[in-house]
Design an enzyme around this catalytic site. Structure first.
Site, PDB file in Angstrom:
ATOM      1  N   PRO A 146       0.828  -1.225   0.000  1.00 57.30           N
ATOM      2  CA  PRO A 146       0.000   0.000   0.000  1.00 57.30           C
ATOM      3  C   PRO A 146       0.858   1.268   0.000  1.00 57.30           C
ATOM      4  CG  PRO A 146      -0.605  -1.449   1.837  1.00 57.30           C
ATOM      5  CD  PRO A 146       0.635  -2.003   1.228  1.00 57.30           C
ATOM      6  N   GLU A 182       1.962  -7.817   8.417  1.00 60.07           N
ATOM      7  CA  GLU A 182       1.793  -6.363   8.379  1.00 60.07           C
ATOM      8  C   GLU A 182       2.890  -5.645   7.610  1.00 60.07           C
ATOM      9  OE1 GLU A 182      -1.267  -7.581  10.374  1.00 60.07           O
ATOM     10  OE2 GLU A 182       0.717  -8.220  11.006  1.00 60.07           O
ATOM     11  N   ARG A 204      -2.158  -9.412 -20.717  1.00 60.96           N
ATOM     12  CA  ARG A 204      -3.167  -9.276 -21.783  1.00 60.96           C
ATOM     13  C   ARG A 204      -2.734  -8.298 -22.874  1.00 60.96           C
ATOM     14  NH1 ARG A 204      -6.338  -4.952 -21.613  1.00 60.96           N
ATOM     15  NH2 ARG A 204      -8.192  -5.884 -22.541  1.00 60.96           N
ATOM     16  N   ASP A 210      -8.021  -1.606 -26.911  1.00 58.43           N
ATOM     17  CA  ASP A 210      -7.978  -0.147 -27.016  1.00 58.43           C
ATOM     18  C   ASP A 210      -8.975   0.564 -26.110  1.00 58.43           C
ATOM     19  OD1 ASP A 210      -8.972  -0.327 -30.524  1.00 58.43           O
ATOM     20  OD2 ASP A 210      -8.639  -1.873 -29.048  1.00 58.43           O
TER      21      ASP A 210
HETATM   22  N1  4GX Z   1      -1.558  -2.962  -3.203  1.00 60.88           N
HETATM   23  N2  4GX Z   1      -1.086  -5.263   0.863  1.00 60.88           N
HETATM   24  C1  4GX Z   1       1.165  -6.193   1.206  1.00 60.88           C
HETATM   25  C2  4GX Z   1       1.971  -6.624   3.471  1.00 60.88           C
HETATM   26  C3  4GX Z   1       3.054  -5.618   3.308  1.00 60.88           C
HETATM   27  C4  4GX Z   1       3.020  -4.361   3.905  1.00 60.88           C
HETATM   28  C5  4GX Z   1       4.062  -3.491   3.702  1.00 60.88           C
HETATM   29  C6  4GX Z   1       5.049  -5.114   2.313  1.00 60.88           C
HETATM   30  C7  4GX Z   1       5.082  -3.871   2.912  1.00 60.88           C
HETATM   31  C8  4GX Z   1      -1.487  -3.987  -1.258  1.00 60.88           C
HETATM   32  C9  4GX Z   1      -2.161  -3.018  -2.026  1.00 60.88           C
HETATM   33  C10 4GX Z   1      -1.828  -4.356   0.129  1.00 60.88           C
HETATM   34  C11 4GX Z   1      -1.383  -5.464   2.271  1.00 60.88           C
HETATM   35  C12 4GX Z   1      -0.063  -6.163   0.341  1.00 60.88           C
HETATM   36  C13 4GX Z   1      -0.125  -5.486   3.095  1.00 60.88           C
HETATM   37  N3  4GX Z   1       4.057  -5.976   2.507  1.00 60.88           N
HETATM   38  N4  4GX Z   1      -0.522  -4.465  -2.023  1.00 60.88           N
HETATM   39  N5  4GX Z   1       0.818  -6.460   2.597  1.00 60.88           N
HETATM   40  N6  4GX Z   1      -3.185  -2.270  -1.663  1.00 60.88           N
HETATM   41  O1  4GX Z   1      -2.771  -3.831   0.643  1.00 60.88           O
HETATM   42  O2  4GX Z   1      -0.554  -3.839  -3.200  1.00 60.88           O
END
Ligand code: 4GX
Length: 253
Positions: free
Chosen positions: A93, A121, A159, A174
């Site tokens: 995130p 986390e 894709r 497109d």
């Molecule tokens: N878009 N998540 C990753 C664990 C985490 C946290 C911090 C690495 C660093 C998310 C999103 C997402 C939740 C995946 C926390 N890993 N990933 N995860 N939105 O919410 O890509």
């Protein structure tokens, strides 16, 4: 033949494998256009409990992915692909928002793309500092892990690879290309429960049909996602139609 090569590092390979073995992604893999290897980070642990995570230094709730198995996994990748440069993307995130433009760029990427999926986390910051080239987020919400996000990235890029979509499907390519929403679609029957398909679509007049589709794409974008119009790739004809639509729909600015 252009190919795309992904390595997915995850603690839950099953979460990633299912969708790769269905439909268009499956066919792309069978054609050899899309290569995806899914690796379990736990296979790179070296203690007897196969520990992949631990509690955070400084205290607090939640677990943090340990650095050792991830560094080991990368050493494994470098040994398997000697002399190859990797592009490592962490799904998080905290990343830049993933969008169609990045999907297009990734679909042309020559390097092997490593998608690192964190569960729990967080991930130890030393992994990010030493191994990660780019952090990508698929949207401002919190997932249980990076696996679904990695699939979104693979799907959106794959894709766009020539040959992955069949002739029938490739027209869809497109629809977002110009940065606009798609126009409405209809199929048989021409009338269903009193609802008629627009006459122009049955007219056989291809110039008129194209004009209707352009206008409807503009209209859908104006009504549902007006902010997309600020960055859309509009022709002079589009701008004229947009002005007309705004008048008809009594939309200012
Ligand atoms: N878009 N998540 C990753 C664990 C985490 C946290 C911090 C690495 C660093 C998310 C999103 C997402 C939740 C995946 C926390 N890993 N990933 N995860 N939105 O919410 O890509």
């Amino acid at each position: 033949m252009r190919t795309l090569n992904f390595e997915v590092l995850t603690l839950f390979p099953g979460l990633v494998e299912g969708p790769l073995n269905e439909s268009i992604l499956k066919r792309g893999r069978e054609k050899g256009l899309l290569n995806v290897t899914v690796r379990n980070i736990r296979d790179y642990t070296e203690d007897k409990h196969k520990t992949a995570d631990d509690s955070p230094y400084g205290g607090g709730a939640g677990m943090v992915l340990k650095p050792e198995p991830i560094f080991k996994a990368f050493e494994g990748l470098r040994a398997e692909y000697p002399g190859e440069e990797l592009l490592t993307i962490l799904l998080s995130p905290q990343g830049r928002l993933f969008h169609q433009k990045r999907a297009e760029e990734l679909s042309e990427e020559k390097k092997r793309i490593v998608l690192l999926c964190g569960h729990y986390e967080a991930i130890d910051e030393r992994v990010i500092d030493s191994l990660v080239d780019e952090e990508l987020s698929i949207g401002d919400y919190v997932l249980t892990g990076g696996e679904l996000a990695a699939l979104v990235v693979i799907d959106a890029a794959a894709r766009l690879l020539p040959g992955v979509l069949g002739d029938e499907e490739s027209a869809y390519r497109d629809s977002f290309g110009a940065g606009l929403l798609d126009h409405p679609h209809y199929t048989r029957p021409a009338e269903y429960r009193g609802m008629r398909v627009p006459d122009v679509l049955l007219s056989g007049n291809h110039a008129e049909i194209e004009k209707w589709r352009s206008r409807e794409a503009l209209k859908a974008t104006l009504l549902k996602r007006p902010e997309l119009l600020e960055t859309a790739d509009l022709t002079d004809e589009d701008r004229k139609m947009l002005a007309e639509l705004k008048n008809e729909l009594e939309i200012g600015s």
